[in-house]
Motif scaffolding. Structure first.
Motif, PDB file in Angstrom:
ATOM      1  N   MET A 291      39.888  51.214  42.546  1.00 31.58           N
ATOM      2  CA  MET A 291      39.408  49.837  42.388  1.00 31.58           C
ATOM      3  C   MET A 291      39.371  49.451  40.915  1.00 31.58           C
ATOM      4  SD  MET A 291      35.769  48.102  43.535  1.00 31.58           S
ATOM      5  CE  MET A 291      34.697  49.068  42.487  1.00 31.58           C
ATOM      6  N   ASN A 292      39.886  48.271  40.611  1.00 28.51           N
ATOM      7  CA  ASN A 292      39.693  47.637  39.304  1.00 28.51           C
ATOM      8  C   ASN A 292      39.285  46.213  39.608  1.00 28.51           C
ATOM      9  OD1 ASN A 292      40.281  49.169  36.821  1.00 28.51           O
ATOM     10  ND2 ASN A 292      42.148  49.696  37.933  1.00 28.51           N
ATOM     11  N   ARG A 293      37.993  45.940  39.607  1.00 23.04           N
ATOM     12  CA  ARG A 293      37.517  44.630  40.062  1.00 23.04           C
ATOM     13  C   ARG A 293      36.616  43.988  39.011  1.00 23.04           C
ATOM     14  NH1 ARG A 293      37.639  41.612  44.583  1.00 23.04           N
ATOM     15  NH2 ARG A 293      38.897  43.148  45.685  1.00 23.04           N
ATOM     16  N   LEU A 294      36.835  42.687  38.806  1.00 26.32           N
ATOM     17  CA  LEU A 294      35.999  41.894  37.902  1.00 26.32           C
ATOM     18  C   LEU A 294      34.975  41.144  38.743  1.00 26.32           C
ATOM     19  CD1 LEU A 294      35.510  40.617  35.032  1.00 26.32           C
ATOM     20  CD2 LEU A 294      37.086  38.821  35.720  1.00 26.32           C
ATOM     21  N   LEU A 295      33.696  41.336  38.436  1.00 27.28           N
ATOM     22  CA  LEU A 295      32.624  40.650  39.161  1.00 27.28           C
ATOM     23  C   LEU A 295      32.044  39.571  38.255  1.00 27.28           C
ATOM     24  CD1 LEU A 295      30.617  40.259  41.443  1.00 27.28           C
ATOM     25  CD2 LEU A 295      29.290  42.178  40.551  1.00 27.28           C
ATOM     26  N   GLN A 296      32.273  38.324  38.628  1.00 30.30           N
ATOM     27  CA  GLN A 296      31.777  37.198  37.845  1.00 30.30           C
ATOM     28  C   GLN A 296      30.587  36.560  38.537  1.00 30.30           C
ATOM     29  OE1 GLN A 296      36.040  35.351  37.319  1.00 30.30           O
ATOM     30  NE2 GLN A 296      34.635  34.401  35.914  1.00 30.30           N
ATOM     31  N   GLY A 297      29.612  36.189  37.751  1.00 27.15           N
ATOM     32  CA  GLY A 297      28.464  35.487  38.315  1.00 27.15           C
ATOM     33  C   GLY A 297      27.579  35.004  37.194  1.00 27.15           C
ATOM     34  N   ASP A 298      26.996  33.831  37.380  1.00 27.36           N
ATOM     35  CA  ASP A 298      26.130  33.279  36.346  1.00 27.36           C
ATOM     36  C   ASP A 298      24.916  34.160  36.119  1.00 27.36           C
ATOM     37  OD1 ASP A 298      26.714  31.132  34.778  1.00 27.36           O
ATOM     38  OD2 ASP A 298      26.390  29.646  36.347  1.00 27.36           O
ATOM     39  N   VAL A 299      24.255  33.947  34.989  1.00 28.47           N
ATOM     40  CA  VAL A 299      22.999  34.631  34.693  1.00 28.47           C
ATOM     41  C   VAL A 299      22.049  34.436  35.879  1.00 28.47           C
ATOM     42  CG1 VAL A 299      20.966  34.560  33.205  1.00 28.47           C
ATOM     43  CG2 VAL A 299      23.230  34.302  32.205  1.00 28.47           C
ATOM     44  N   GLY A 300      21.474  35.541  36.368  1.00 26.91           N
ATOM     45  CA  GLY A 300      20.496  35.432  37.451  1.00 26.91           C
ATOM     46  C   GLY A 300      21.086  35.375  38.848  1.00 26.91           C
ATOM     47  N   SER A 301      22.402  35.589  38.981  1.00 27.07           N
ATOM     48  CA  SER A 301      23.016  35.478  40.321  1.00 27.07           C
ATOM     49  C   SER A 301      22.926  36.781  41.115  1.00 27.07           C
ATOM     50  CB  SER A 301      24.483  35.050  40.199  1.00 27.07           C
ATOM     51  OG  SER A 301      25.210  36.005  39.456  1.00 27.07           O
ATOM     52  N   THR A 437      44.973  35.582  33.335  1.00 20.35           N
ATOM     53  CA  THR A 437      45.794  35.970  32.198  1.00 20.35           C
ATOM     54  C   THR A 437      45.154  37.096  31.399  1.00 20.35           C
ATOM     55  OG1 THR A 437      46.545  33.690  32.110  1.00 20.35           O
ATOM     56  CG2 THR A 437      47.040  35.033  30.211  1.00 20.35           C
ATOM     57  N   ILE A 438      43.820  37.002  31.172  1.00 24.27           N
ATOM     58  CA  ILE A 438      43.172  38.075  30.393  1.00 24.27           C
ATOM     59  C   ILE A 438      42.914  39.294  31.270  1.00 24.27           C
ATOM     60  CG2 ILE A 438      41.211  38.692  28.977  1.00 24.27           C
ATOM     61  CD1 ILE A 438      40.654  35.852  28.517  1.00 24.27           C
ATOM     62  N   TYR A 439      42.392  39.047  32.477  1.00 20.91           N
ATOM     63  CA  TYR A 439      42.019  40.146  33.359  1.00 20.91           C
ATOM     64  C   TYR A 439      42.974  40.218  34.541  1.00 20.91           C
ATOM     65  CZ  TYR A 439      37.763  39.320  30.695  1.00 20.91           C
ATOM     66  OH  TYR A 439      36.869  39.121  29.684  1.00 20.91           O
ATOM     67  N   GLY A 440      44.240  39.994  34.257  1.00 23.34           N
ATOM     68  CA  GLY A 440      45.218  39.890  35.341  1.00 23.34           C
ATOM     69  C   GLY A 440      45.403  41.171  36.123  1.00 23.34           C
ATOM     70  N   ASP A 441      45.011  42.324  35.514  1.00 21.32           N
ATOM     71  CA  ASP A 441      45.159  43.591  36.243  1.00 21.32           C
ATOM     72  C   ASP A 441      43.928  43.879  37.099  1.00 21.32           C
ATOM     73  OD1 ASP A 441      43.649  43.942  33.887  1.00 21.32           O
ATOM     74  OD2 ASP A 441      43.904  46.119  34.000  1.00 21.32           O
ATOM     75  N   LEU A 442      42.960  42.967  37.091  1.00 15.30           N
ATOM     76  CA  LEU A 442      41.746  43.158  37.887  1.00 15.30           C
ATOM     77  C   LEU A 442      41.709  42.177  39.052  1.00 15.30           C
ATOM     78  CD1 LEU A 442      39.084  43.310  35.007  1.00 15.30           C
ATOM     79  CD2 LEU A 442      40.266  45.216  36.046  1.00 15.30           C
ATOM     80  N   ASP A 443      41.217  42.651  40.196  1.00 19.05           N
ATOM     81  CA  ASP A 443      40.927  41.726  41.296  1.00 19.05           C
ATOM     82  C   ASP A 443      39.603  41.038  40.946  1.00 19.05           C
ATOM     83  OD1 ASP A 443      43.136  42.533  42.974  1.00 19.05           O
ATOM     84  OD2 ASP A 443      42.067  44.429  43.202  1.00 19.05           O
ATOM     85  N   VAL A 444      39.447  39.794  41.381  1.00 18.75           N
ATOM     86  CA  VAL A 444      38.260  39.030  40.959  1.00 18.75           C
ATOM     87  C   VAL A 444      37.345  38.728  42.142  1.00 18.75           C
ATOM     88  CG1 VAL A 444      37.445  36.910  39.840  1.00 18.75           C
ATOM     89  CG2 VAL A 444      39.559  37.975  39.060  1.00 18.75           C
ATOM     90  N   SER A 445      36.052  39.044  41.971  1.00 18.40           N
ATOM     91  CA  SER A 445      35.018  38.647  42.932  1.00 18.40           C
ATOM     92  C   SER A 445      34.054  37.709  42.220  1.00 18.40           C
ATOM     93  CB  SER A 445      34.231  39.867  43.423  1.00 18.40           C
ATOM     94  OG  SER A 445      35.010  40.650  44.291  1.00 18.40           O
ATOM     95  N   VAL A 446      33.560  36.716  42.940  1.00 19.02           N
ATOM     96  CA  VAL A 446      32.671  35.731  42.323  1.00 19.02           C
ATOM     97  C   VAL A 446      31.396  35.583  43.141  1.00 19.02           C
ATOM     98  CG1 VAL A 446      32.420  33.325  41.600  1.00 19.02           C
ATOM     99  CG2 VAL A 446      34.644  34.448  41.383  1.00 19.02           C
ATOM    100  N   ILE A 447      30.237  35.709  42.463  1.00 16.30           N
ATOM    101  CA  ILE A 447      28.958  35.370  43.105  1.00 16.30           C
ATOM    102  C   ILE A 447      28.670  33.928  42.699  1.00 16.30           C
ATOM    103  CG2 ILE A 447      26.512  35.927  43.324  1.00 16.30           C
ATOM    104  CD1 ILE A 447      27.091  38.751  42.461  1.00 16.30           C
ATOM    105  N   ASP A 448      28.877  33.025  43.632  1.00 18.32           N
ATOM    106  CA  ASP A 448      28.809  31.602  43.280  1.00 18.32           C
ATOM    107  C   ASP A 448      27.594  30.888  43.870  1.00 18.32           C
ATOM    108  OD1 ASP A 448      29.660  31.763  45.860  1.00 18.32           O
ATOM    109  OD2 ASP A 448      31.611  30.827  45.529  1.00 18.32           O
ATOM    110  N   GLU A 449      26.524  31.657  44.154  1.00 16.97           N
ATOM    111  CA  GLU A 449      25.271  30.999  44.559  1.00 16.97           C
ATOM    112  C   GLU A 449      24.101  31.798  44.005  1.00 16.97           C
ATOM    113  OE1 GLU A 449      24.220  31.268  48.811  1.00 16.97           O
ATOM    114  OE2 GLU A 449      26.014  32.482  49.074  1.00 16.97           O
TER     115      GLU A 449
END
Length: 700
Positions: A291-301, A437-449
């Motif tokens: 696994m190479n995964r980028l986890l994005q989420g706002d502060v406090g998510s 483009t920057i993290y193109g080798d990573l799959d992206v997950s987003v915590i959007d709530e």
């Protein structure tokens, strides 16, 4: 033809050794090819001739055809010499003005001869004039061949030596004239055909000399697509290669630790977004690929909770986990958070490894780690140092990706027989096109709530002459038992700056809020002193924290409900959003007040409006990207990706980024080993690019 493009720029018409030195130093142009890739920044329509009676002050550039009636010199001191030519097209008279080179003008331009004059019209003394116009002899000038005239950026040093946009245009024209054969194609017909892209040769000619805006659009589309396509092809080739080369540990068992924590120790229910991301991570961990995964989420998510659940899966499968943070303060905060979550659970040992852990304690941790009795190691980049050896490292979580380049990430892989699964967390929302483009080798997950019960922070704009009402608002929150941050941009007064001074500001705040206790924190304090002041605020011993942006990362005080940012016009969007994220961590309504002067530039006013209109970090990141461009965004420079894009703009060309990504993915799907003869042209071109103008360090 590639030989001509790689030829030394010195041998282009109008260059020579001196100008070559200038082009190399000022613009990095060394070859004919570099010159053709130095694209115009704007175009001026040269297809129309105006009458002198049609001129308006609002016009940017005009062309007038007529004759010089007479010359007149004015000399009002050493610095104020000017030459004026009175010029008429038979309808009226305008003045052509020069403040230098008068001898050259008098020698080269004749009274009574017909010329075409080009420049910006202004009004002086009740008459239109054009300063330092471009002049061509009308007899040999064909409007139809001019089309839209390109304009090129030049530096101050170039301008001083008479090396202008027009000089560059002539060099480009000379190179294009020498290209008697079409340029070799770099994209095959099975890509250009379905996408209706013009040829590379046509694109280069039309980007410099378009006849109209439609030709210009076609040229831009072709060149932008090609640039982005090869960036994406390289990223996907690298990611595909990694997946084939490295098997991942198969962590398919959901065991006792995970179930016990999930069922009995979760402090609150997971949001749907958190559940979705945990599923995505577990799918990766049991797939057999690393696994190479980028986890994005706002502060406090709730990213740390998701990371902990992922680490518990590894532990249940007999593996260890680690979490790396960019600073000791953040590492200690992660340790406290994880220990808090795991309170009451037996059988999981969590330890800290940072620069301050020394001597026998450090030796004991290193030994326990190698034996496997430590399950979760929390630390800074000290974790990737050579003496640190794991027994079986199954997953590595990296917080704040932009502080860790790929080289450091790769060092983690040597800590295990197989590379561990890697989960990268970032609280800096990254726009999709940038992440691709920057993290193109990573799959992206987003915590959007946000977790339930969290209320969006209410953001308000106030001017610095409205401080009385601001203080009333802060006092109301303090009276209700809340705490407040007051952020200043600087620590000490600067002679060149009119920014408020934190030291003076602290004294003022102590006077204004005399009935409350205040802390003060800034970057030049000693660590222990800073930590002690922070702890007073965290424990509620002080009600107001006066600080600089050192509090941007890593402070969690749920009781703080007010964030005041003074001189907010001095901060970027991303920084304002990060600072705002310090409040809104409890169930109470929180407030962020942006204080500015009344004199704001258009762009600054836009930034403040965006902050007041949305709490969505992704919307803010998109807006920041558009306002500032990718090179300035926090996190992009540190990642090692050189945005050496000559024409594409990741902020504005999102659709082309996606199109390029899709096309590159098709190639990888059809030729994962990059060996098929059908795609030889693409792999050869990529090899050339990798050797020359693009820094691929971040991704290969």
């Amino acid at each position: 033809m590639p030989d001509l493009l790689s030829q030394d720029i010195m041998y282009a018409t109008g260059v020579g050794p001196k100008r070559k030195e200038m082009l190399v130093k000022e613009l990095g142009i060394r070859t004919f090819g570099d010159m053709l890739e130095y694209y115009p920044y704007k175009y001026v329509d040269r297809r129309r001739i105006y009458k002198t009676t049609e001129l308006l002050e609002s016009m940017s550039f005009v062309q007038v055809k007529g004759k010089i009636l007479s010359f007149e010199s004015f000399d009002s001191g050493r610095r104020n010499k000017r030459l004026v030519a009175h010029f008429s097209d038979g309808n009226g008279i305008i003045d052509l003005v020069w403040f230098a080179k008068s001898q050259y003008i008098l020698k080269n331009y004749e009274i009574g001869k017909e010329y075409i004059v080009f420049g910006r019209p202004t009004v002086y003394g009740g008459r239109f004039q054009i300063s330092h116009p471009e002049i061509d002899v009308a007899a040999g000038f064909q409007l139809s061949t001019m089309g839209m005239q390109p304009h090129y950026h030049t530096t101050e040093r170039m301008k001083k030596s008479g090396f202008t946009s027009r000089s560059i245009e002539k060099i480009v024209r000379g190179i294009l004239d020498r290209l008697t054969q079409p340029l070799a194609e770099t994209l095959p017909p099975y890509i250009t055909g379905p996408l209706h892209l013009i040829s590379r040769d046509e694109a280069f000619r039309k980007i410099h000399y378009p006849q109209d805006s439609q030709e210009l659009d076609h040229a831009k589309m072709r060149l932008k697509f090609e640039e982005l396509f090869y960036v994406q092809l390289n990223i996907l080739r690298y990611a595909s290669d990694q997946r084939r080369r490295y098997r991942g540990y198969v962590l398919n068992h959901i065991g006792q630790h995970f179930r016990s924590f999930y069922n009995d120790h979760l402090p609150f229910s997971l949001t749907e977004a958190q559940k979705r991301v945990v599923r995505e991570i577990h799918t990766d961990m049991k797939s057999g690929r690393q696994m190479n995964r980028l986890l994005q989420g706002d502060v406090g998510s709730g990213k740390t909770l998701v990371a902990l659940l992922s680490m518990l899966i590894a532990i249940d499968n007999g593996y260890q986990a680690c979490i790396m943070a960019p600073t000791e303060i953040l590492a200690e905060q992660h340790l406290a958070t994880i220990q808090g979550f795991l309170q009451g659970m037996d059988g999981i040992r969590v330890e800290l490894l940072t620069g301050i852990v020394k001597g026998k304690r450090r030796e004991e941790i290193l030994q326990s780690l190698a034996e496997g009795s430590i399950h979760i190691l929390v630390g800074t980049h000290a974790i990737i140092e050579d003496p640190v050896q794991f027994h079986r490292l199954g997953i590595a979580v990296i917080d704040e990706q932009h502080r860790f380049g790929v080289a450091q990430r790769a060092k983690l892989w040597n800590k295990s027989q197989n590379p561990p699964h890697v989960l990268v967390m970032t609280a800096t929302p990254i726009p999709r096109t940038l992440a691709m483009t920057i993290y193109g080798d990573l799959d992206v997950s987003v915590i959007d709530e946000l977790p339930p019960g969290r209320k969006p922070v209410y953001t308000q704009h106030k001017y610095d002459d409205q401080l009385t009402s601001l203080y009333q608002g802060i006092r109301k929150q303090l009276a209700a038992g809340r705490q407040a941050y007051i952020v200043y941009p600087l620590i000490k007064e600067s002679e060149r700056s009119d920014l408020r001074n934190l030291e003076e500001g602290y004294v003022t705040m102590c006077e204004v809020f005399a009935e409350y206790r205040l802390s003060k924190v800034h970057g030049q304090m000693k660590s222990q002193e800073k930590e002690a002041e922070m702890q007073r605020f965290v424990k509620g011993e002080t009600q107001i924290l006066v600080a600089t942006t050192v509090i941007e990362v890593g402070v969690n005080v749920p009781n703080a409900s007010v964030m005041v940012i003074l001189d907010a016009q001095r901060f970027g969007l991303s920084q304002l959003h990060q600072l705002r994220g310090r409040v809104g961590r409890g169930a109470e309504q929180s407030f962020c007040i942006l204080v500015t002067t009344r004199k704001l530039s258009k762009e600054t006013a836009r930034r403040i409006d965006i902050m007041c209109s949305t709490n969505d970090g992704f919307q803010i990141a998109e807006a920041d990207l558009k306002l500032r461009g990718p090179g300035d965004l926090e996190g992009t420079q540190q990642s090692g990706m050189a945005f050496d894009l000559k024409i594409a703009d990741i902020a504005r060309d999102g659709q082309i980024v996606q199109l390029a990504r899709d096309e590159a993915q098709k190639i990888i799907d059809n030729d994962p080993t990059c060996e098929s003869a059908a795609y030889a042209l693409l792999w050869q071109r990529l090899a050339v690019l990798r050797k020359t103008n693009i820094n691929w360090g971040v991704i290969s």
